[in-house]
Scaffold this motif. Structure first.
Motif, PDB file in Angstrom:
ATOM      1  N   TRP A  76       9.182 -19.398  -6.651  1.00 15.39           N
ATOM      2  CA  TRP A  76       9.177 -18.975  -8.045  1.00 15.39           C
ATOM      3  C   TRP A  76      10.180 -19.826  -8.816  1.00 15.39           C
ATOM      4  CZ3 TRP A  76       7.049 -14.153 -10.237  1.00 15.39           C
ATOM      5  CH2 TRP A  76       6.174 -13.506  -9.353  1.00 15.39           C
ATOM      6  N   THR A  77       9.983 -19.879 -10.114  1.00 15.20           N
ATOM      7  CA  THR A  77      10.911 -20.581 -10.997  1.00 15.20           C
ATOM      8  C   THR A  77      11.056 -19.752 -12.270  1.00 15.20           C
ATOM      9  OG1 THR A  77      11.403 -22.724 -12.029  1.00 15.20           O
ATOM     10  CG2 THR A  77       9.105 -21.973 -12.098  1.00 15.20           C
ATOM     11  N   THR A  78      11.619 -20.333 -13.313  1.00 18.07           N
ATOM     12  CA  THR A  78      11.729 -19.637 -14.593  1.00 18.07           C
ATOM     13  C   THR A  78      10.982 -20.407 -15.665  1.00 18.07           C
ATOM     14  OG1 THR A  78      13.849 -20.733 -15.037  1.00 18.07           O
ATOM     15  CG2 THR A  78      13.924 -18.524 -14.056  1.00 18.07           C
ATOM     16  N   THR A  79      10.541 -19.662 -16.662  1.00 23.31           N
ATOM     17  CA  THR A  79       9.857 -20.242 -17.811  1.00 23.31           C
ATOM     18  C   THR A  79      10.572 -19.804 -19.084  1.00 23.31           C
ATOM     19  OG1 THR A  79       7.794 -20.247 -19.093  1.00 23.31           O
ATOM     20  CG2 THR A  79       8.247 -18.278 -17.771  1.00 23.31           C
ATOM     21  N   SER A  80      10.528 -20.654 -20.095  1.00 30.93           N
ATOM     22  CA  SER A  80      11.168 -20.322 -21.367  1.00 30.93           C
ATOM     23  C   SER A  80      10.304 -19.390 -22.210  1.00 30.93           C
ATOM     24  CB  SER A  80      11.478 -21.600 -22.158  1.00 30.93           C
ATOM     25  OG  SER A  80      10.281 -22.318 -22.416  1.00 30.93           O
ATOM     26  N   THR A  90       8.322 -16.851 -13.041  1.00 32.46           N
ATOM     27  CA  THR A  90       6.918 -17.194 -12.863  1.00 32.46           C
ATOM     28  C   THR A  90       6.770 -17.965 -11.556  1.00 32.46           C
ATOM     29  OG1 THR A  90       4.968 -18.116 -14.006  1.00 32.46           O
ATOM     30  CG2 THR A  90       6.992 -19.420 -14.083  1.00 32.46           C
ATOM     31  N   PRO A  91       5.637 -17.822 -10.850  1.00 35.87           N
ATOM     32  CA  PRO A  91       5.450 -18.555  -9.598  1.00 35.87           C
ATOM     33  C   PRO A  91       5.227 -20.046  -9.851  1.00 35.87           C
ATOM     34  CG  PRO A  91       3.955 -16.677  -9.750  1.00 35.87           C
ATOM     35  CD  PRO A  91       4.534 -16.885 -11.102  1.00 35.87           C
ATOM     36  N   THR A  92       5.455 -20.835  -8.790  1.00 39.31           N
ATOM     37  CA  THR A  92       5.190 -22.276  -8.875  1.00 39.31           C
ATOM     38  C   THR A  92       4.118 -22.621  -7.857  1.00 39.31           C
ATOM     39  OG1 THR A  92       6.939 -22.750  -7.278  1.00 39.31           O
ATOM     40  CG2 THR A  92       7.533 -22.816  -9.599  1.00 39.31           C
ATOM     41  N   GLY A  93       2.894 -22.774  -8.315  1.00 35.96           N
ATOM     42  CA  GLY A  93       1.811 -23.190  -7.443  1.00 35.96           C
ATOM     43  C   GLY A  93       1.452 -22.205  -6.359  1.00 35.96           C
ATOM     44  N   ALA A  94       1.609 -20.911  -6.652  1.00 34.40           N
ATOM     45  CA  ALA A  94       1.302 -19.902  -5.638  1.00 34.40           C
ATOM     46  C   ALA A  94      -0.176 -19.916  -5.291  1.00 34.40           C
ATOM     47  CB  ALA A  94       1.704 -18.523  -6.150  1.00 34.40           C
ATOM     48  N   VAL A  96      -3.059 -17.592  -3.802  1.00 34.45           N
ATOM     49  CA  VAL A  96      -3.500 -16.215  -3.567  1.00 34.45           C
ATOM     50  C   VAL A  96      -2.413 -15.214  -3.948  1.00 34.45           C
ATOM     51  CG1 VAL A  96      -4.555 -14.590  -1.970  1.00 34.45           C
ATOM     52  CG2 VAL A  96      -5.021 -17.033  -1.734  1.00 34.45           C
ATOM     53  N   VAL A  97      -1.349 -15.084  -3.132  1.00 28.38           N
ATOM     54  CA  VAL A  97      -0.310 -14.085  -3.395  1.00 28.38           C
ATOM     55  C   VAL A  97       1.066 -14.678  -3.110  1.00 28.38           C
ATOM     56  CG1 VAL A  97       0.687 -11.868  -2.672  1.00 28.38           C
ATOM     57  CG2 VAL A  97      -1.799 -12.118  -2.839  1.00 28.38           C
ATOM     58  N   THR A  98       2.003 -14.388  -3.971  1.00 33.16           N
ATOM     59  CA  THR A  98       3.408 -14.695  -3.670  1.00 33.16           C
ATOM     60  C   THR A  98       4.289 -13.615  -4.266  1.00 33.16           C
ATOM     61  OG1 THR A  98       5.114 -16.405  -3.644  1.00 33.16           O
ATOM     62  CG2 THR A  98       3.889 -16.115  -5.702  1.00 33.16           C
ATOM     63  N   ALA A  99       5.513 -13.519  -3.762  1.00 30.28           N
ATOM     64  CA  ALA A  99       6.391 -12.416  -4.157  1.00 30.28           C
ATOM     65  C   ALA A  99       7.832 -12.897  -4.277  1.00 30.28           C
ATOM     66  CB  ALA A  99       6.303 -11.277  -3.137  1.00 30.28           C
ATOM     67  N   LEU A 100       8.608 -12.084  -4.984  1.00 29.56           N
ATOM     68  CA  LEU A 100      10.035 -12.326  -5.163  1.00 29.56           C
ATOM     69  C   LEU A 100      10.734 -10.992  -4.927  1.00 29.56           C
ATOM     70  CD1 LEU A 100      11.743 -14.816  -6.012  1.00 29.56           C
ATOM     71  CD2 LEU A 100      11.604 -13.998  -8.371  1.00 29.56           C
ATOM     72  N   ASP A 101      11.700 -10.969  -3.996  1.00 28.72           N
ATOM     73  CA  ASP A 101      12.349  -9.725  -3.568  1.00 28.72           C
ATOM     74  C   ASP A 101      13.839  -9.730  -3.871  1.00 28.72           C
ATOM     75  OD1 ASP A 101       9.908  -9.163  -2.435  1.00 28.72           O
ATOM     76  OD2 ASP A 101      10.581  -9.312  -0.348  1.00 28.72           O
ATOM     77  N   GLN A 102      14.360  -8.517  -4.078  1.00 31.25           N
ATOM     78  CA  GLN A 102      15.817  -8.349  -4.138  1.00 31.25           C
ATOM     79  C   GLN A 102      16.192  -6.998  -3.547  1.00 31.25           C
ATOM     80  OE1 GLN A 102      19.604  -8.220  -7.219  1.00 31.25           O
ATOM     81  NE2 GLN A 102      17.844  -9.486  -7.765  1.00 31.25           N
ATOM     82  N   GLY A 103      17.104  -7.030  -2.575  1.00 28.50           N
ATOM     83  CA  GLY A 103      17.604  -5.814  -1.953  1.00 28.50           C
ATOM     84  C   GLY A 103      18.866  -5.324  -2.631  1.00 28.50           C
ATOM     85  N   ASP A 189      -0.702 -17.211 -11.811  1.00 25.80           N
ATOM     86  CA  ASP A 189      -0.008 -17.431 -13.076  1.00 25.80           C
ATOM     87  C   ASP A 189       0.285 -16.114 -13.785  1.00 25.80           C
ATOM     88  OD1 ASP A 189       1.129 -18.620 -15.251  1.00 25.80           O
ATOM     89  OD2 ASP A 189      -0.726 -19.499 -16.037  1.00 25.80           O
ATOM     90  N   VAL A 190       1.465 -15.553 -13.523  1.00 23.56           N
ATOM     91  CA  VAL A 190       1.960 -14.395 -14.263  1.00 23.56           C
ATOM     92  C   VAL A 190       3.399 -14.677 -14.672  1.00 23.56           C
ATOM     93  CG1 VAL A 190       0.499 -12.796 -12.940  1.00 23.56           C
ATOM     94  CG2 VAL A 190       2.906 -13.132 -12.275  1.00 23.56           C
ATOM     95  N   SER A 191       3.922 -13.873 -15.583  1.00 23.79           N
ATOM     96  CA  SER A 191       5.330 -13.941 -15.970  1.00 23.79           C
ATOM     97  C   SER A 191       5.928 -12.546 -15.884  1.00 23.79           C
ATOM     98  CB  SER A 191       5.480 -14.471 -17.401  1.00 23.79           C
ATOM     99  OG  SER A 191       5.015 -15.802 -17.492  1.00 23.79           O
ATOM    100  N   VAL A 192       7.170 -12.497 -15.442  1.00 17.86           N
ATOM    101  CA  VAL A 192       7.881 -11.222 -15.268  1.00 17.86           C
ATOM    102  C   VAL A 192       9.276 -11.367 -15.840  1.00 17.86           C
ATOM    103  CG1 VAL A 192       8.624  -9.458 -13.631  1.00 17.86           C
ATOM    104  CG2 VAL A 192       6.578 -10.809 -13.135  1.00 17.86           C
ATOM    105  N   ASP A 193       9.706 -10.386 -16.621  1.00 15.60           N
ATOM    106  CA  ASP A 193      11.017 -10.456 -17.272  1.00 15.60           C
ATOM    107  C   ASP A 193      11.676  -9.077 -17.248  1.00 15.60           C
ATOM    108  OD1 ASP A 193      13.153 -11.573 -18.587  1.00 15.60           O
ATOM    109  OD2 ASP A 193      12.099 -11.951 -20.467  1.00 15.60           O
ATOM    110  N   ASP A 194      12.988  -9.063 -17.414  1.00 12.15           N
ATOM    111  CA  ASP A 194      13.766  -7.829 -17.574  1.00 12.15           C
ATOM    112  C   ASP A 194      13.462  -6.808 -16.477  1.00 12.15           C
ATOM    113  OD1 ASP A 194      14.830  -8.992 -19.799  1.00 12.15           O
ATOM    114  OD2 ASP A 194      13.640  -7.859 -21.230  1.00 12.15           O
ATOM    115  N   VAL A 195      13.579  -7.235 -15.226  1.00 13.18           N
ATOM    116  CA  VAL A 195      13.341  -6.350 -14.088  1.00 13.18           C
ATOM    117  C   VAL A 195      14.598  -5.506 -13.862  1.00 13.18           C
ATOM    118  CG1 VAL A 195      12.548  -6.190 -11.713  1.00 13.18           C
ATOM    119  CG2 VAL A 195      11.991  -8.223 -13.091  1.00 13.18           C
ATOM    120  N   THR A 196      14.440  -4.183 -13.786  1.00 12.57           N
ATOM    121  CA  THR A 196      15.589  -3.310 -13.589  1.00 12.57           C
ATOM    122  C   THR A 196      15.318  -2.279 -12.501  1.00 12.57           C
ATOM    123  OG1 THR A 196      14.910  -1.657 -15.238  1.00 12.57           O
ATOM    124  CG2 THR A 196      16.244  -3.498 -16.026  1.00 12.57           C
TER     125      THR A 196
END
Length: 202
Positions: A76-80, A90-94, A96-103, A189-196
């Motif tokens: 994943w990377t960031t988009t303006s 946003t993913p980079t060349g994903a 089928v499926v890709t994910a970003l996790d935080q514990g 191709d999706v964008s995700v912001d302000d994850v809480t």
């Protein structure tokens, strides 16, 4: 024992603790020994919501600092083109499926002084940049990832889920995911912001 815990501005959650109060004082008559009150029971509580427990949930470091990509999945990377601030994820060349996790460590919150009914709330601003790819939001409370939100809205959308935090849970992992469900799927191709992730009472 603490009646209330604070971890920053607005960062207060429900705690209820019981203790006792006993006061010794000199009554002005018998100066040889203090007078003692009856023991009083004290019960204290606070309420509110925590700050965001996720690091860099808004992508404002300009990268994915604080997050990890599960093994074998696309980065994943960031988009303006963000909902708020300067960046979104946003993913980079994903494929089928890709994910970003935080514990997140919850042990400071969900312990013996936490009142039953302590809740967690996951929020994110999400959008499908093409309308053909799904954004997904999950949480893992120790057993497996639970699906919370799935959608493909092309406008920025508030994805939100809240539920009671099970007793004894001392960690959680939030996952954002992109899924390209088309036959012979290519980049996602999706964008995700302000994850809480917040803890809330009541």
């Amino acid at each position: 024992r603490d009646v209330e815990r604070s971890r920053g501005l607005g960062d207060v959650y429900k705690r209820q603790v019981q203790s006792s109060l006993l006061i010794e004082y000199y009554d002005g008559v018998n100066l040889a020994s203090p007078t003692q009150t009856d023991e009083l029971t004290l019960l204290g509580a606070g309420q509110g919501e925590s700050a965001n427990l996720l690091l860099n949930g808004d992508a404002e470091t300009g990268d994915t600092q604080g997050w990890i990509v599960p093994s074998g999945l696309a980065n994943w990377t960031t988009t303006s083109e963000a909902f708020g601030g300067n960046f979104a994820f946003t993913p980079t060349g994903a494929i089928v499926v890709t994910a970003l996790d935080q514990g997140v460590d919850l042990s400071d919150w969900n312990h013996d002084t936490a009142v039953p009914g302590l809740r967690y709330r996951v929020r994110a601003r999400v959008r499908s940049n093409t309308g053909e790819h799904d954004y997904r939001l999950y949480i893992d409370l120790g057993d497996d990832f639970l699906p919370l939100i799935t959608g493909a809205q092309t406008d920025w959308t508030l994805a939100e889920h809240a539920d009671e935090l099970p007793a004894g849970i001392d960690s959680a992992t939030v996952r954002i995911e992109c899924a390209n469900n088309k036959f012979g799927a290519g980049p996602c191709d999706v964008s995700v912001d302000d994850v809480t992730l917040q803890l809330v009472y009541p």
